[in-house]
Design an enzyme around this catalytic site. Structure first.
Site, PDB file in Angstrom:
ATOM      1  N   ARG A  48       0.807  -1.215   0.000  1.00  0.00           N
ATOM      2  CA  ARG A  48       0.000   0.000   0.000  1.00  0.00           C
ATOM      3  C   ARG A  48       0.840   1.265   0.000  1.00  0.00           C
ATOM      4  NH1 ARG A  48      -4.022  -1.115   3.487  1.00  0.00           N
ATOM      5  NH2 ARG A  48      -3.204  -3.177   3.088  1.00  0.00           N
ATOM      6  N   THR A  49       1.901   1.277   0.792  1.00  0.00           N
ATOM      7  CA  THR A  49       2.682   2.507   0.888  1.00  0.00           C
ATOM      8  C   THR A  49       3.426   2.775  -0.424  1.00  0.00           C
ATOM      9  OG1 THR A  49       2.908   2.141   3.265  1.00  0.00           O
ATOM     10  CG2 THR A  49       4.372   3.757   2.274  1.00  0.00           C
ATOM     11  N   LYS A  76      24.567  -7.953  -2.371  1.00  0.00           N
ATOM     12  CA  LYS A  76      26.005  -8.069  -2.571  1.00  0.00           C
ATOM     13  C   LYS A  76      26.793  -7.409  -1.430  1.00  0.00           C
ATOM     14  CE  LYS A  76      25.627  -8.032  -7.645  1.00  0.00           C
ATOM     15  NZ  LYS A  76      25.909  -7.224  -8.833  1.00  0.00           N
ATOM     16  N   HIS A 126       6.784   7.003  10.940  1.00  0.00           N
ATOM     17  CA  HIS A 126       6.099   6.810   9.663  1.00  0.00           C
ATOM     18  C   HIS A 126       5.323   8.113   9.414  1.00  0.00           C
ATOM     19  CE1 HIS A 126       4.352   5.122   6.234  1.00  0.00           C
ATOM     20  NE2 HIS A 126       3.796   4.043   6.711  1.00  0.00           N
TER      21      HIS A 126
END
Lengths: 297, 297, 297
Positions: A48-49, A76, A126
């Site tokens: 969703r984000t 890597k 967030h």
């Protein structure tokens, strides 16, 4: 959210409000950010984000490039710093970063000229979620100041809880945090929100309830005994809503565990603004891109 | 394919035919769907189908966002219904869904305002494949009605077989199904196509042969003894073509197991239209997007 | 690099130089390749190369579609030839291929009409890396001819070493190769570059040092005893630079193992042009796209 002023937050919300209409046009696109390059760098999976950011960027005509951890050089063994400098050398205008380490976007922002947007970092923050939550509440209530906001669930491990607490407190709301004792971190009250272990106490007189997602791996860590018991004590049901205001709003950052932290009839009920949150997410992220990359820059 | 009328199918094929030319221009792009948002949601991996849809959308200037199961919230246990409603809140114009569960696109279409396009659901249906197969056959033969169409292989587990049977029968073709007894489901004749266990019988007088992909995991399930024996009994070879019409067309939905269900000399031979199918796939999907999202909408 | 003439290489570098400025504009985009379709087909994971190609294509307004091995039909056992022909049928203008098999892009180019760009094939070649390295060196030194270029590390397994050796030798530079005896293949001198097992000898009088990435799996294969010993003998440090020219340039294709093949103070030091390489990578790939797809075609 700590570093934004009240005025800056209001500017972001006002901008989002004015951009929201674009997504309802037949032609959902404006040329504002044509020729800008936005890199979406997601070290953790997120439908969703990422989708919300990508759609936001595209509706402003920016070019987007998407990098996920599984296809990145992290495989890597390159450091985030080197990956960042490398990206920077390609002259992106913005880097949207989702990372499992708290502070990763902050570090990145110090290293690169591009605008860095935190799309969730570990258990820390967030911010676009907090902003879209405020946008949703302000749209419905006409204000943020003075509202009683209950945040329910796993406060300790939730970046959503942290960003929302800081943001709503800053805007003059009264925030109260509720959850099992094993999920309330010591000293969280210093963010300006009192704590209770009893959902009913938090819900009493609430204008807004933000229900947090319960993460199933916490059960294995013995932070709660079972989903069933969690649902009984902390799950939001029609009955547990009794003490809240008559026009209470219910938010959830998604994805929901229906029947655990939120009952289906509540999630789909008349007080739920969960899908409005998602729609506002696109508008809010358009505002962020517009303010960082648009206009005078 | 069940719900489309003969007239609707002809409209789709005619539209595809007229859009096909765009992909051969130096500038392979028209602005028709500028500002439309198409979400490609693939719960199963697929190169050719996803790429075909993406290129089709881009040649009409739509914005595309791609979600695969591995990066989706499915990982976090969200239901398809919630994922769908969330996507819907972001105002996409179309959602292209590939899903392992039969009926998933049908359910999604009832839940969202966006157009939902079935890109293959379980063993149920793959309508754009059937439409592009019909486009390819009509282009070469000038008609569909009255043609003798043999579909060969694992009928039971093939969404391609099911959609093509329904579609060709609807357009007036005579369809015959052939495969090992373990791979023919009971009652499949009700779709309007007789069944045989002998490839030669199906191929006799065939205008069109649709060869199905054999899935290697079926061997472990004892539905056929070995690839070698399958190839001998049901693999399409130059010899097995003897009974077919002189101008027979050979189709395969890909990816091919060369030497198993189809011999290399047949796949690359003069009757094969397998690569035309792929080219027509882009045109057909452009037509679907155009008819659902374009013009008057 | 074998098949390009000196004049063609100069044309590519000149074109890249003139396109580089686009990435520094406020609107980083020109309409040159509007309506062209570029497919990025990466069988091996790669952040920097794929991102560099994607950004390059987008800044020229081409449409891009990205396919990675994990989502491709390779999972279903299709051959590269069939995948290639299928892609070709969708009328892409260019296919950018990264593949673990040496020669895969060469084979692909014979099969399809689209331009095929080698983004690294096995241990064979990585021509756009060699070209961007030459662009970076020419930009700083004003010439390639007569320069002394040392390439240090795992020569045997490095496509970067092979392409750079061929390319710099062709442009008149003096290339010398250095690495542990277990990592120098027999007969490599036939490319026109002498070999030494002693870094100091290679670095003496060097104008340019190209440091190769050490791959950790080689340690398990007993090609070198430990990272620590490798760093001591072949890692580039401030001390090991003593014999090089005063204005030596240090390049690394990335991603770096800091403290193994290159010391952090060298990677971030005044002689390092590692980030210039990345910026030039975008310009160089824009030039490749422009020359193959642009203008008269």
């Amino acid at each position: 959210m700590e570093s934004l002023s009240v005025g800056e937050i209001e500017l972001i919300l006002d901008t989002a409000e004015s951009l929201k209409e674009i997504s309802t046009r037949p032609i959902k696109k404006v040329p504002t950010l044509r020729g800008k390059t936005v890199v979406h760098f997601f070290y953790e999976p997120s439908t969703r984000t990422r989708t919300s950011f990508e759609i936001a960027a595209k509706r402003l005509s920016a070019d987007t490039v998407s990098i996920s951890a599984s296809t990145s050089s992290m495989v890597k063994g390159e450091t985030l710093v080197d990956t960042a400098k490398n990206l920077e050398a390609m002259n992106p205008d913005a880097i949207v970063l989702r990372h499992s380490a708290a502070g990763a976007p902050h570090m990145l922002a110090r290293l690169v000229d591009a605008s860095v947007i935190n799309a969730g970092d570990g258990m820390h923050a967030h911010p676009t979620q907090a902003l879209l939550d405020m946008l949703t509440v302000r749209e419905k209530k006409g204000r943020l100041s003075g509202l009683r906001v209950a945040i329910i669930g796993d406060i300790a491990h939730s970046r959503v809880a942290r960003s929302n607490t800081v943001a709503f407190v800053k805007m003059g709301a009264h925030v109260i945090l509720a959850g099992p004792p094993t999920m309330i971190p010591k000293g969280i009250e210093t963010l300006g929100a009192p704590v209770t272990y009893h959902t009913q106490e938090a819900l009493k007189g609430a204008d807004v309830i933000i229900v947090l997602r319960i993460q199933k791996e916490r059960q294995q860590a013995f932070l709660f005994p079972s989903e069933r018991e969690y649902a009984q004590c902390y799950g939001l049901t029609t009955e547990s809503l009794v003490g809240a205001k008559d026009d209470v709003l219910i938010l959830h950052p998604g994805p929901m565990n229906r029947g655990v932290e939120i009952a289906p009839e509540v999630a789909d009920g008349p007080y739920s603004v969960i899908l409005e949150q998602v729609a506002n997410g696109v508008a809010l992220r358009m505002a962020i891109f517009y303010l960082l990359l648009g206009g005078a820059r």
